[in-house]
Design a protein around this motif. Structure first.
Motif, short mmCIF file in Angstrom:
data_model
loop_
_atom_site.label_atom_id
_atom_site.label_comp_id
_atom_site.label_asym_id
_atom_site.label_seq_id
_atom_site.Cartn_x
_atom_site.Cartn_y
_atom_site.Cartn_z
N LEU A 57 0.83 -1.21 0.00
CA LEU A 57 0.00 0.00 0.00
C LEU A 57 0.87 1.25 0.00
CD1 LEU A 57 -2.65 1.56 0.30
CD2 LEU A 57 -2.62 1.01 2.74
N PHE A 58 1.91 1.26 0.82
CA PHE A 58 2.78 2.42 0.87
C PHE A 58 3.53 2.62 -0.44
CE2 PHE A 58 6.78 4.46 2.74
CZ PHE A 58 6.22 5.73 2.72
N LEU A 59 3.96 1.53 -1.07
CA LEU A 59 4.63 1.65 -2.36
C LEU A 59 3.71 2.24 -3.42
CD1 LEU A 59 6.67 -1.69 -2.49
CD2 LEU A 59 7.62 0.62 -2.54
N ALA A 60 2.43 1.84 -3.38
CA ALA A 60 1.47 2.40 -4.34
C ALA A 60 1.28 3.89 -4.09
CB ALA A 60 0.13 1.67 -4.21
N LEU A 61 1.26 4.28 -2.83
CA LEU A 61 1.15 5.70 -2.50
C LEU A 61 2.41 6.44 -2.93
CD1 LEU A 61 -0.63 7.79 -1.01
CD2 LEU A 61 0.66 7.25 1.07
N TYR A 62 3.55 5.82 -2.73
CA TYR A 62 4.83 6.38 -3.14
C TYR A 62 4.86 6.65 -4.65
CZ TYR A 62 9.93 6.31 -3.95
OH TYR A 62 11.21 6.60 -4.34
N ASP A 63 4.29 5.71 -5.42
CA ASP A 63 4.27 5.84 -6.87
C ASP A 63 3.19 6.79 -7.38
OD1 ASP A 63 6.38 4.08 -7.14
OD2 ASP A 63 5.08 2.33 -7.36
N ALA A 64 2.22 7.11 -6.50
CA ALA A 64 1.08 7.90 -6.95
C ALA A 64 1.45 9.33 -7.31
CB ALA A 64 -0.01 7.90 -5.88
N VAL A 65 2.42 9.87 -6.61
CA VAL A 65 2.86 11.25 -6.87
C VAL A 65 4.35 11.22 -7.16
CG1 VAL A 65 3.09 13.56 -5.95
CG2 VAL A 65 1.09 12.20 -5.37
N GLN A 104 -0.60 17.67 -1.77
CA GLN A 104 -0.51 16.21 -1.74
C GLN A 104 0.94 15.76 -1.82
OE1 GLN A 104 -2.00 14.01 -5.12
NE2 GLN A 104 -2.50 12.22 -3.85
N ARG A 105 1.70 16.39 -2.68
CA ARG A 105 3.13 16.07 -2.80
C ARG A 105 3.84 16.35 -1.48
NH1 ARG A 105 6.06 15.61 -7.66
NH2 ARG A 105 4.14 16.24 -8.73
N GLN A 106 3.45 17.43 -0.82
CA GLN A 106 4.05 17.77 0.47
C GLN A 106 3.76 16.68 1.50
OE1 GLN A 106 2.49 21.63 1.56
NE2 GLN A 106 2.99 22.48 -0.45
N ARG A 107 2.52 16.22 1.55
CA ARG A 107 2.16 15.19 2.54
C ARG A 107 2.93 13.90 2.30
NH1 ARG A 107 -2.99 17.51 1.74
NH2 ARG A 107 -3.52 15.91 0.19
N ILE A 108 2.98 13.48 1.03
CA ILE A 108 3.65 12.22 0.74
C ILE A 108 5.15 12.30 1.02
CG2 ILE A 108 4.24 10.60 -1.11
CD1 ILE A 108 1.46 11.05 -2.25
N LEU A 109 5.77 13.42 0.67
CA LEU A 109 7.19 13.56 0.96
C LEU A 109 7.42 13.61 2.46
CD1 LEU A 109 10.04 13.82 -0.05
CD2 LEU A 109 9.70 16.28 -0.32
N ALA A 110 6.53 14.27 3.20
CA ALA A 110 6.66 14.31 4.67
C ALA A 110 6.52 12.91 5.25
CB ALA A 110 5.61 15.24 5.26
N ILE A 111 5.58 12.12 4.73
CA ILE A 111 5.42 10.74 5.19
C ILE A 111 6.72 9.96 4.97
CG2 ILE A 111 4.25 8.55 4.71
CD1 ILE A 111 1.75 10.29 3.97
N MET A 112 7.32 10.14 3.79
CA MET A 112 8.55 9.44 3.48
C MET A 112 9.69 9.85 4.42
SD MET A 112 8.34 9.70 -0.65
CE MET A 112 10.08 9.34 -0.82
N LEU A 113 9.76 11.14 4.72
CA LEU A 113 10.84 11.63 5.58
C LEU A 113 10.70 11.11 7.00
CD1 LEU A 113 11.04 15.35 4.36
CD2 LEU A 113 12.78 13.57 4.04
N ARG A 114 9.47 10.90 7.46
CA ARG A 114 9.23 10.46 8.83
C ARG A 114 9.20 8.94 8.98
NH1 ARG A 114 4.05 14.44 9.17
NH2 ARG A 114 5.11 16.38 9.71
N CYS A 115 9.22 8.22 7.87
CA CYS A 115 9.02 6.77 7.91
C CYS A 115 10.21 6.04 8.51
CB CYS A 115 8.75 6.26 6.50
SG CYS A 115 8.35 4.50 6.42
N ASP A 116 9.92 5.01 9.30
CA ASP A 116 10.94 4.09 9.81
C ASP A 116 11.09 2.97 8.78
OD1 ASP A 116 12.54 2.28 11.08
OD2 ASP A 116 11.24 2.02 12.84
N TYR A 117 12.25 2.89 8.15
CA TYR A 117 12.44 1.96 7.05
C TYR A 117 13.00 0.61 7.46
CZ TYR A 117 11.39 5.84 3.97
OH TYR A 117 10.75 6.87 3.32
N ASP A 118 12.94 0.29 8.73
CA ASP A 118 13.37 -1.03 9.19
C ASP A 118 12.32 -2.08 8.85
OD1 ASP A 118 15.67 0.04 10.22
OD2 ASP A 118 14.87 0.27 12.25
#
Length: 210
Positions: A57-65, A104-118
């Protein structure tokens, strides 16, 4: 009642929109698929119909914008345009304008910056690394051309110039998104880029008049 392709596409859109809102509010690791389903007004089964798991789901969101991609520069540097540095500066400045205007681009980039990638999110980090490697290769090609044409100062290597540009762009975007949009990203970002590119440019010695 039989579901149509349009119904399925609308359900998928609703799920992605809900995931964006909940991920932004609670973070990816702090969000469950049940919460996304509730926000979207669908069942958990509906999410699994479209997405294998939260990572999918997150990858699909990542690809959406689309985020900064090498194709912003690739089209231009393949032309006969001479000022390669101007092309790169304009493309990166346009990216800042785009981010500043697109919530929308701002929200998705913020989500990516805050994400724990473990753990489960490591797949997303791998995707980001692949994109960054392509983007870096394209930029290094652009700066290498600038060096060949005598436009890039010899104290800069293409690799060093790309790193400096990358660090500036990441710093600008992270500071602006994470710490409350305390400055004008488009105007002040372009000014910072202008100053950085001035340090890249080979200066032409002034001709003395006897």
């Amino acid at each position: 009642m039989r579901r149509t392709k349009a119904d399925a596409a609308e359900t998928r859109r609703k799920i992605l929109s809900a995931a964006e809102r909940v991920f932004y509010k609670k973070g990816v690791s702090g969000t469950t698929l049940d919460e996304v389903a509730s926000e979207a007004g669908v069942t958990r089964g509906a999410i699994y119909w479209h997405f294998a798991n939260k990572t999918d789901l997150f990858l699909a969101l990542y690809d959406a914008v689309p985020l900064p991609q090498e194709d912003m520069i690739a089209r231009e540097i393949e032309t006969e345009a001479f000022d390669t540095l101007a092309i790169v500066e304009a493309a990166t400045g346009d990216w800042l304008d785009m981010l500043a205007a697109d919530e929308q681009r701002q929200r998705i980039l913020a989500i990516m910056l805050r994400c724990d990638y473990d753990n489960e999110m490591s797949t997303v980090l791998d995707r980001q690394k692949e994109m960054e490697e392509r983007h870096t290769a394209m930029l290094e090609l652009a700066f290498a051309r600038a060096l060949e044409r005598g436009q890039l100062r010899e104290n800069w290597t293409p690799a060093a110039a790309v790193r400096a540009l990358h660090w500036m762009m990441m710093g600008l975007c992270t500071d602006w998104l994470i710490f409350g949009r305390r400055f004008d990203l488009a105007a002040e970002g372009r000014d910072a880029l202008r100053r950085l590119f001035e340090s890249f440019r080979q200066t032409i010695p002034a001709v003395s008049v006897a």
